[in-house]
Motif scaffolding. Structure first.
Motif, PDB file in Angstrom:
ATOM      1  N   LYS A 143       0.737  -1.215   0.058  1.00  0.00           N
ATOM      2  CA  LYS A 143      -0.067   0.006   0.103  1.00  0.00           C
ATOM      3  C   LYS A 143       1.004   1.358   0.015  1.00  0.00           C
ATOM      4  N   MET A 144       1.978   1.179   0.576  1.00  0.00           N
ATOM      5  CA  MET A 144       3.003   2.304   0.637  1.00  0.00           C
ATOM      6  C   MET A 144       3.437   2.551  -0.917  1.00  0.00           C
ATOM      7  N   ASN A 145       3.594   1.658  -1.604  1.00  0.00           N
ATOM      8  CA  ASN A 145       4.218   1.836  -2.875  1.00  0.00           C
ATOM      9  C   ASN A 145       2.898   2.044  -3.971  1.00  0.00           C
ATOM     10  N   SER A 146       1.762   1.706  -3.403  1.00  0.00           N
ATOM     11  CA  SER A 146       0.604   1.946  -4.387  1.00  0.00           C
ATOM     12  C   SER A 146      -0.108   2.942  -4.139  1.00  0.00           C
ATOM     13  N   TYR A 147      -0.038   3.799  -2.920  1.00  0.00           N
ATOM     14  CA  TYR A 147      -0.948   4.650  -2.590  1.00  0.00           C
ATOM     15  C   TYR A 147      -0.097   5.984  -2.059  1.00  0.00           C
ATOM     16  N   TYR A 148       0.575   5.537  -0.947  1.00  0.00           N
ATOM     17  CA  TYR A 148       0.984   6.630  -0.177  1.00  0.00           C
ATOM     18  C   TYR A 148       2.206   7.495  -0.680  1.00  0.00           C
ATOM     19  N   LEU A 149       3.165   6.694  -1.256  1.00  0.00           N
ATOM     20  CA  LEU A 149       4.405   7.218  -2.106  1.00  0.00           C
ATOM     21  C   LEU A 149       3.786   8.175  -3.217  1.00  0.00           C
ATOM     22  N   PRO A 150       2.971   7.424  -4.299  1.00  0.00           N
ATOM     23  CA  PRO A 150       2.656   8.311  -5.343  1.00  0.00           C
ATOM     24  C   PRO A 150       1.694   9.514  -4.906  1.00  0.00           C
ATOM     25  N   THR A 151       0.841   9.291  -3.917  1.00  0.00           N
ATOM     26  CA  THR A 151      -0.018  10.544  -3.556  1.00  0.00           C
ATOM     27  C   THR A 151       1.027  11.693  -3.010  1.00  0.00           C
ATOM     28  N   ALA A 152       1.911  11.304  -2.463  1.00  0.00           N
ATOM     29  CA  ALA A 152       2.814  12.326  -1.695  1.00  0.00           C
ATOM     30  C   ALA A 152       3.445  13.148  -2.837  1.00  0.00           C
ATOM     31  N   VAL A 153       3.964  12.232  -4.078  1.00  0.00           N
ATOM     32  CA  VAL A 153       4.757  12.808  -5.136  1.00  0.00           C
ATOM     33  C   VAL A 153       3.576  13.637  -5.790  1.00  0.00           C
ATOM     34  N   LYS A 154       2.502  13.272  -5.892  1.00  0.00           N
ATOM     35  CA  LYS A 154       1.500  14.380  -6.500  1.00  0.00           C
ATOM     36  C   LYS A 154       1.122  15.644  -5.859  1.00  0.00           C
ATOM     37  N   LEU A 155       1.225  15.296  -4.414  1.00  0.00           N
ATOM     38  CA  LEU A 155       0.973  16.603  -3.721  1.00  0.00           C
ATOM     39  C   LEU A 155       2.236  17.433  -3.685  1.00  0.00           C
ATOM     40  N   LEU A 156       3.458  17.036  -3.881  1.00  0.00           N
ATOM     41  CA  LEU A 156       4.498  17.814  -4.182  1.00  0.00           C
ATOM     42  C   LEU A 156       4.420  18.619  -5.620  1.00  0.00           C
ATOM     43  N   VAL A 198       1.370  20.292   3.601  1.00  0.00           N
ATOM     44  CA  VAL A 198       2.257  19.348   2.739  1.00  0.00           C
ATOM     45  C   VAL A 198       3.448  18.915   3.660  1.00  0.00           C
ATOM     46  N   LEU A 199       3.791  19.713   4.401  1.00  0.00           N
ATOM     47  CA  LEU A 199       4.984  19.460   5.279  1.00  0.00           C
ATOM     48  C   LEU A 199       4.521  18.601   6.289  1.00  0.00           C
ATOM     49  N   SER A 200       3.214  18.823   6.725  1.00  0.00           N
ATOM     50  CA  SER A 200       2.739  17.789   7.966  1.00  0.00           C
ATOM     51  C   SER A 200       2.404  16.462   7.025  1.00  0.00           C
ATOM     52  N   THR A 201       2.167  16.329   5.910  1.00  0.00           N
ATOM     53  CA  THR A 201       1.717  15.130   5.160  1.00  0.00           C
ATOM     54  C   THR A 201       3.157  14.307   5.176  1.00  0.00           C
ATOM     55  N   LEU A 202       4.239  15.167   4.784  1.00  0.00           N
ATOM     56  CA  LEU A 202       5.536  14.453   4.233  1.00  0.00           C
ATOM     57  C   LEU A 202       5.995  13.779   5.923  1.00  0.00           C
ATOM     58  N   ASP A 204       7.165   9.135   9.312  1.00  0.00           N
ATOM     59  CA  ASP A 204       6.890   8.229  10.348  1.00  0.00           C
ATOM     60  C   ASP A 204       6.262   7.010  10.066  1.00  0.00           C
ATOM     61  N   ALA A 205       5.296   6.861   9.033  1.00  0.00           N
ATOM     62  CA  ALA A 205       4.918   5.588   8.560  1.00  0.00           C
ATOM     63  C   ALA A 205       5.846   4.728   7.919  1.00  0.00           C
ATOM     64  N   LEU A 206       6.861   5.300   7.247  1.00  0.00           N
ATOM     65  CA  LEU A 206       7.935   4.556   6.572  1.00  0.00           C
ATOM     66  C   LEU A 206       8.851   3.833   7.635  1.00  0.00           C
ATOM     67  N   ASN A 207       8.960   4.539   8.993  1.00  0.00           N
ATOM     68  CA  ASN A 207       9.839   4.164   9.799  1.00  0.00           C
ATOM     69  C   ASN A 207       9.175   3.229  10.597  1.00  0.00           C
ATOM     70  N   ALA A 208       7.785   3.176  10.779  1.00  0.00           N
ATOM     71  CA  ALA A 208       6.816   2.350  11.427  1.00  0.00           C
ATOM     72  C   ALA A 208       6.999   1.042  10.804  1.00  0.00           C
ATOM     73  N   VAL A 209       7.009   0.960   9.499  1.00  0.00           N
ATOM     74  CA  VAL A 209       7.190  -0.023   8.562  1.00  0.00           C
ATOM     75  C   VAL A 209       8.187  -0.911   8.960  1.00  0.00           C
ATOM     76  N   ARG A 210       9.480  -0.204   8.890  1.00  0.00           N
ATOM     77  CA  ARG A 210      10.941  -0.446   9.045  1.00  0.00           C
ATOM     78  C   ARG A 210      11.066  -1.150  10.272  1.00  0.00           C
ATOM     79  N   ASP A 211      10.458  -0.561  11.492  1.00  0.00           N
ATOM     80  CA  ASP A 211      10.529  -0.918  12.710  1.00  0.00           C
ATOM     81  C   ASP A 211       9.993  -2.199  13.027  1.00  0.00           C
ATOM     82  N   GLY A 212       8.640  -2.210  12.223  1.00  0.00           N
ATOM     83  CA  GLY A 212       7.840  -3.650  12.368  1.00  0.00           C
ATOM     84  C   GLY A 212       8.613  -4.841  11.757  1.00  0.00           C
TER      85      GLY A 212
END
Length: 175
Positions: A58-71, A94-98, A103-111
């Motif tokens: 989901k990170m690859n299919s939604y969150y990251l592409p959406t962040a790029v679109k926001l930027l 936008v900065l808050s979303t980043l 934090d989400a990526l760090n949580a995935v890695r911690d998991g």
């Protein structure tokens, strides 16, 4: 599957870098660099263990592409000369979303790392049990018996302790 996930992640790394360069603003550059570092660490975990690839689907299919679109949208609005108040509010959003994405990526890695640590704990437990079952390490019952014997030995007075007969030392031969 893991190869595709990593390839998509690398595409996202590249897209984030392009947006960072295009926006060319210190605060955005810093945040985007942090996201790229976090994503890179996650991708390295997947390269090391491809079975973890599903964790960022989901990170690859939604969150990251959406962040790029926001930027992209933020950059476009800024380039078109959006009013200062509106641009400032959007900039903060936008900065808050980043920050949330990082934090989400760090949580995935911690998991992922937590799973590795749990796997290590399981391996240690199995290893210890096998040693005990093969009589190569003490188990709880043996340890408990030893502690009881030591406690009993401390309670028995020396006068009632069984006598130990000394063994005779071999006589030395005379030359």
């Amino acid at each position: 599957y893991a190869r595709g996930v990593v390839e998509k992640g690398v595409q996202m790394l590249d897209a984030l870098k392009r947006e960072k360069d295009a926006i060319n603003e210190y605060v955005f550059s810093r945040r985007i660099d942090e996201i790229r570092e976090s994503l890179d660490r996650v991708l390295r975990c997947i390269i090391d263990d491809p079975d973890k690839a599903h964790r960022i689907r989901k990170m690859n299919s939604y969150y990251l592409p959406t962040a790029v679109k926001l930027l992209e949208s933020y950059r476009s609005a800024r380039r078109q000369g959006a009013t200062t108040i509106a641009a400032s509010s959007t900039r903060q959003d936008v900065l808050s979303t980043l920050d949330q994405l990082k934090d989400a990526l760090n949580a995935v890695r911690d998991g992922m790392l937590r799973d590795d640590l749990e796997d290590i704990d399981i391996e240690i437990d199995v290893f210890e049990r096998m040693l005990k079952s093969d009589g190569l390490a003490e188990d709880e019952v043996t340890d408990s018996l030893r502690q009881s014997a030591h406690a009993a030995a401390k309670e028995i007075p020396m006068s009632k302790a069984p006598a130990v007969k000394p063994t005779a030392a071999p006589a030395a031969k005379k030359p």
